[in-house]
Design an enzyme around this catalytic site. Structure first.
Site, PDB file in Angstrom:
ATOM      1  N   ASN A 149       5.436 -18.007  18.990  1.00 16.33           N
ATOM      2  CA  ASN A 149       4.336 -17.380  19.723  1.00 16.33           C
ATOM      3  C   ASN A 149       4.439 -17.707  21.210  1.00 16.33           C
ATOM      4  O   ASN A 149       4.868 -18.807  21.595  1.00 16.33           O
ATOM      5  CB  ASN A 149       2.968 -17.741  19.132  1.00 16.33           C
ATOM      6  CG  ASN A 149       2.716 -19.214  18.950  1.00 16.33           C
ATOM      7  OD1 ASN A 149       3.640 -19.987  18.750  1.00 16.33           O
ATOM      8  ND2 ASN A 149       1.472 -19.621  19.040  1.00 16.33           N
ATOM      9  N   GLU A 205       1.963 -17.381  24.420  1.00 14.40           N
ATOM     10  CA  GLU A 205       0.597 -17.059  24.849  1.00 14.40           C
ATOM     11  C   GLU A 205       0.559 -16.717  26.340  1.00 14.40           C
ATOM     12  O   GLU A 205       1.556 -16.853  27.063  1.00 14.40           O
ATOM     13  CB  GLU A 205      -0.312 -18.248  24.513  1.00 14.40           C
ATOM     14  CG  GLU A 205      -0.362 -18.475  23.003  1.00 14.40           C
ATOM     15  CD  GLU A 205      -1.337 -19.548  22.570  1.00 14.40           C
ATOM     16  OE1 GLU A 205      -1.797 -20.336  23.416  1.00 14.40           O
ATOM     17  OE2 GLU A 205      -1.620 -19.598  21.360  1.00 14.40           O
ATOM     18  N   CYS A 241       2.654 -13.003  18.906  1.00  8.82           N
ATOM     19  CA  CYS A 241       2.824 -13.865  17.735  1.00  8.82           C
ATOM     20  C   CYS A 241       4.300 -14.159  17.478  1.00  8.82           C
ATOM     21  O   CYS A 241       5.192 -13.409  17.915  1.00  8.82           O
ATOM     22  CB  CYS A 241       2.243 -13.191  16.501  1.00  8.82           C
ATOM     23  SG  CYS A 241       0.439 -13.197  16.460  1.00  8.82           S
ATOM     24  N   GLU A 283       5.901 -13.816  14.737  1.00  4.43           N
ATOM     25  CA  GLU A 283       6.523 -12.754  13.941  1.00  4.43           C
ATOM     26  C   GLU A 283       7.017 -11.634  14.856  1.00  4.43           C
ATOM     27  O   GLU A 283       8.092 -11.055  14.636  1.00  4.43           O
ATOM     28  CB  GLU A 283       5.517 -12.192  12.931  1.00  4.43           C
ATOM     29  CG  GLU A 283       5.068 -13.176  11.859  1.00  4.43           C
ATOM     30  CD  GLU A 283       3.875 -14.038  12.269  1.00  4.43           C
ATOM     31  OE1 GLU A 283       3.646 -14.234  13.478  1.00  4.43           O
ATOM     32  OE2 GLU A 283       3.171 -14.513  11.366  1.00  4.43           O
ATOM     33  N   CYS A 331      -1.100 -12.759  10.951  1.00  2.21           N
ATOM     34  CA  CYS A 331      -2.337 -12.045  11.287  1.00  2.21           C
ATOM     35  C   CYS A 331      -2.218 -10.586  10.829  1.00  2.21           C
ATOM     36  O   CYS A 331      -1.134 -10.117  10.468  1.00  2.21           O
ATOM     37  CB  CYS A 331      -2.603 -12.126  12.795  1.00  2.21           C
ATOM     38  SG  CYS A 331      -1.555 -11.035  13.786  1.00  2.21           S
ATOM     39  N   CYS A 365       0.412  -8.488  12.608  1.00  2.00           N
ATOM     40  CA  CYS A 365       1.798  -8.826  12.248  1.00  2.00           C
ATOM     41  C   CYS A 365       2.138  -8.338  10.844  1.00  2.00           C
ATOM     42  O   CYS A 365       3.296  -8.013  10.564  1.00  2.00           O
ATOM     43  CB  CYS A 365       2.027 -10.330  12.370  1.00  2.00           C
ATOM     44  SG  CYS A 365       2.186 -10.824  14.099  1.00  2.00           S
TER      45      CYS A 365
HETATM   46  N1  THU Z   1      -0.084 -16.856  15.577  1.00  5.14           N
HETATM   47  C1  THU Z   1       1.202 -16.501  15.293  1.00  5.14           C
HETATM   48  O1  THU Z   1       2.089 -16.548  16.151  1.00  5.14           O
HETATM   49  N2  THU Z   1       1.483 -16.078  14.041  1.00  5.14           N
HETATM   50  C2  THU Z   1       0.617 -16.118  12.997  1.00  5.14           C
HETATM   51  O2  THU Z   1       1.011 -15.805  11.883  1.00  5.14           O
HETATM   52  C3  THU Z   1      -0.770 -16.546  13.218  1.00  5.14           C
HETATM   53  C4  THU Z   1      -1.163 -16.765  14.637  1.00  5.14           C
HETATM   54  C5  THU Z   1      -0.361 -17.386  16.913  1.00  5.14           C
HETATM   55  C6  THU Z   1      -1.123 -16.487  17.843  1.00  5.14           C
HETATM   56  C7  THU Z   1      -1.697 -17.497  18.811  1.00  5.14           C
HETATM   57  O3  THU Z   1      -0.736 -17.792  19.817  1.00  5.14           O
HETATM   58  C8  THU Z   1      -1.919 -18.747  17.979  1.00  5.14           C
HETATM   59  O4  THU Z   1      -1.124 -18.563  16.806  1.00  5.14           O
HETATM   60  C9  THU Z   1      -3.360 -18.997  17.577  1.00  5.14           C
HETATM   61  O5  THU Z   1      -3.919 -17.865  17.016  1.00  5.14           O
END
Ligand code: THU
Length: 128
Positions: free
Chosen positions: A37, A39, A48, A50, A81, A84
């Site tokens: 991920n 941000e 994310c 994925e 999520c 994804c």
């Molecule tokens: N996140 C992911 O990268 N993948 C997931 O399957 C769940 C959530 C990340 C998004 C964000 O940067 C952090 O986790 C918190 O939500």
């Protein structure tokens, strides 16, 4: 898959949530692609793990995936999520196995169809 996901998770850029996620996807060729991920201060612009792994796969010339592994330092195995789940469904069939894991070794397995029942797909657009 597990090593790729764990290793790439370490590279995550998650200063806002402090929740690092690593994903590994196996392309049809057998090659494994990792993503973490990333941000952003403009929170919705974050991506994310994925999505990163999918981007790496597509950039390498593959558009079909056969296996997914996602890991985070979560109390229970982390699940993709909603967005994804749809992104993964673009490149994998419903029977693709998705392994959900945490750093403590807890693991759950679900298919893409279980994660996204009733997925929107090309069959919905056949009249257009
Ligand atoms: N996140 C992911 O990268 N993948 C997931 O399957 C769940 C959530 C990340 C998004 C964000 O940067 C952090 O986790 C918190 O939500």
């Amino acid at each position: 898959m597990e090593k790729t996901a764990r290793d790439v998770r370490d590279m995550a850029y998650a200063p806002y949530s402090n929740f690092k996620v690593g994903a590994a996807i196996r392309g049809e060729s057998g090659t494994i692609y990792g993503g973490c991920n990333v941000e952003n201060i403009a929170y919705p612009e974050g991506t994310c793990a994925e999505a990163g792994a999918i981007a790496a796969m597509v950039a390498a010339g593959e558009t079909r995936l056969t296996e997914v592994y996602v890991v985070a330092d979560s109390p229970v195995p982390v699940t993709p999520c909603g967005g994804c789940r749809q992104k993964l469904s673009e490149f994998g069939t419903g029977d693709v196995m998705v392994t959900l894991a945490n750093l403590d070794g807890a693991v759950e397995k679900m298919t893409l169809a279980q994660l996204l029942p009733g997925a929107f797909g090309d069959h919905h657009m056949e009249k257009t």
